[in-house]
Design a protein around this motif. Structure first.
Motif, mmCIF file in Angstrom:
data_model
loop_
_atom_site.group_PDB
_atom_site.id
_atom_site.type_symbol
_atom_site.label_atom_id
_atom_site.label_comp_id
_atom_site.label_asym_id
_atom_site.label_seq_id
_atom_site.Cartn_x
_atom_site.Cartn_y
_atom_site.Cartn_z
ATOM 1 N N PHE A 41 69.305 49.947 79.707
ATOM 2 C CA PHE A 41 68.344 48.850 79.613
ATOM 3 C C PHE A 41 67.875 48.424 80.999
ATOM 4 C CE2 PHE A 41 67.291 44.299 78.971
ATOM 5 C CZ PHE A 41 66.189 44.502 78.159
ATOM 6 N N ASN A 42 68.786 48.354 81.960
ATOM 7 C CA ASN A 42 68.402 48.021 83.333
ATOM 8 C C ASN A 42 67.428 49.048 83.895
ATOM 9 O OD1 ASN A 42 69.868 45.671 83.489
ATOM 10 N ND2 ASN A 42 71.679 46.659 84.348
ATOM 11 N N ALA A 43 67.651 50.315 83.603
ATOM 12 C CA ALA A 43 66.749 51.364 84.073
ATOM 13 C C ALA A 43 65.363 51.205 83.456
ATOM 14 C CB ALA A 43 67.319 52.734 83.746
ATOM 15 N N LYS A 44 65.316 50.830 82.173
ATOM 16 C CA LYS A 44 64.025 50.609 81.519
ATOM 17 C C LYS A 44 63.286 49.436 82.146
ATOM 18 C CE LYS A 44 65.329 52.453 77.032
ATOM 19 N NZ LYS A 44 65.589 52.153 75.628
ATOM 20 N N ILE A 45 64.011 48.373 82.466
ATOM 21 C CA ILE A 45 63.383 47.213 83.116
ATOM 22 C C ILE A 45 62.846 47.599 84.484
ATOM 23 C CG2 ILE A 45 63.847 44.945 84.120
ATOM 24 C CD1 ILE A 45 65.803 44.458 81.846
ATOM 25 N N LYS A 46 63.614 48.342 85.264
ATOM 26 C CA LYS A 46 63.163 48.771 86.589
ATOM 27 C C LYS A 46 61.926 49.658 86.488
ATOM 28 C CE LYS A 46 67.437 48.416 89.145
ATOM 29 N NZ LYS A 46 68.411 49.104 89.981
ATOM 30 N N ALA A 47 61.914 50.560 85.516
ATOM 31 C CA ALA A 47 60.750 51.431 85.333
ATOM 32 C C ALA A 47 59.527 50.613 84.932
ATOM 33 C CB ALA A 47 61.045 52.495 84.281
ATOM 34 N N PHE A 48 59.721 49.644 84.062
ATOM 35 C CA PHE A 48 58.623 48.774 83.631
ATOM 36 C C PHE A 48 58.088 47.967 84.809
ATOM 37 C CE2 PHE A 48 57.243 44.683 81.732
ATOM 38 C CZ PHE A 48 56.193 45.165 80.959
ATOM 39 N N ARG A 49 59.005 47.433 85.623
ATOM 40 C CA ARG A 49 58.609 46.636 86.788
ATOM 41 C C ARG A 49 57.870 47.477 87.813
ATOM 42 N NH1 ARG A 49 63.517 43.882 89.343
ATOM 43 N NH2 ARG A 49 62.871 45.105 91.114
ATOM 44 N N ARG A 64 56.339 40.166 77.963
ATOM 45 C CA ARG A 64 56.075 41.599 77.738
ATOM 46 C C ARG A 64 57.376 42.372 77.542
ATOM 47 N NH1 ARG A 64 51.509 44.473 79.245
ATOM 48 N NH2 ARG A 64 52.708 46.079 78.207
ATOM 49 N N LEU A 65 58.386 42.002 78.310
ATOM 50 C CA LEU A 65 59.690 42.666 78.212
ATOM 51 C C LEU A 65 60.279 42.468 76.821
ATOM 52 C CD1 LEU A 65 61.248 44.230 80.347
ATOM 53 C CD2 LEU A 65 62.566 42.169 80.783
ATOM 54 N N THR A 66 60.213 41.260 76.293
ATOM 55 C CA THR A 66 60.767 41.024 74.959
ATOM 56 C C THR A 66 59.951 41.727 73.886
ATOM 57 O OG1 THR A 66 59.563 38.944 74.772
ATOM 58 C CG2 THR A 66 61.816 38.817 75.551
#
Length: 70
Positions: A41-49, A64-66
């Motif tokens: 999940f942290n990796a997905k957040i970093k990629a999104f950011r 957007r994240l939620t």
């Protein structure tokens, strides 16, 4: 004699790491549980950011994240 001292320091570092984290280590063997889902999940957040080259509006970012990952 110096090589032996270096080996003992490395052993002490490993022993201290195990002492600090022994509950998490044992939990893996008892329940076969890891923190892999949290890391993913942290990796997905970093990629999104990184896709947006930084975040200016934190409120919209969390919205957007939620919507994407909830």
């Amino acid at each position: 004699m110096r090589g032996i001292e270096v080996g003992f320091r490395a052993f002490n570092t490993i022993a201290n790491t195990i002492t600090v984290n022994y509950r998490s280590i044992l939990n893996y063997f008892i329940n076969r549980s890891t923190n892999a889902s949290a890391e993913s999940f942290n990796a997905k957040i970093k990629a999104f950011r990184s896709q947006f080259r930084g975040v200016r509006n934190i409120e919209f970012f969390l919205y957007r994240l939620t919507k994407l990952f909830a």
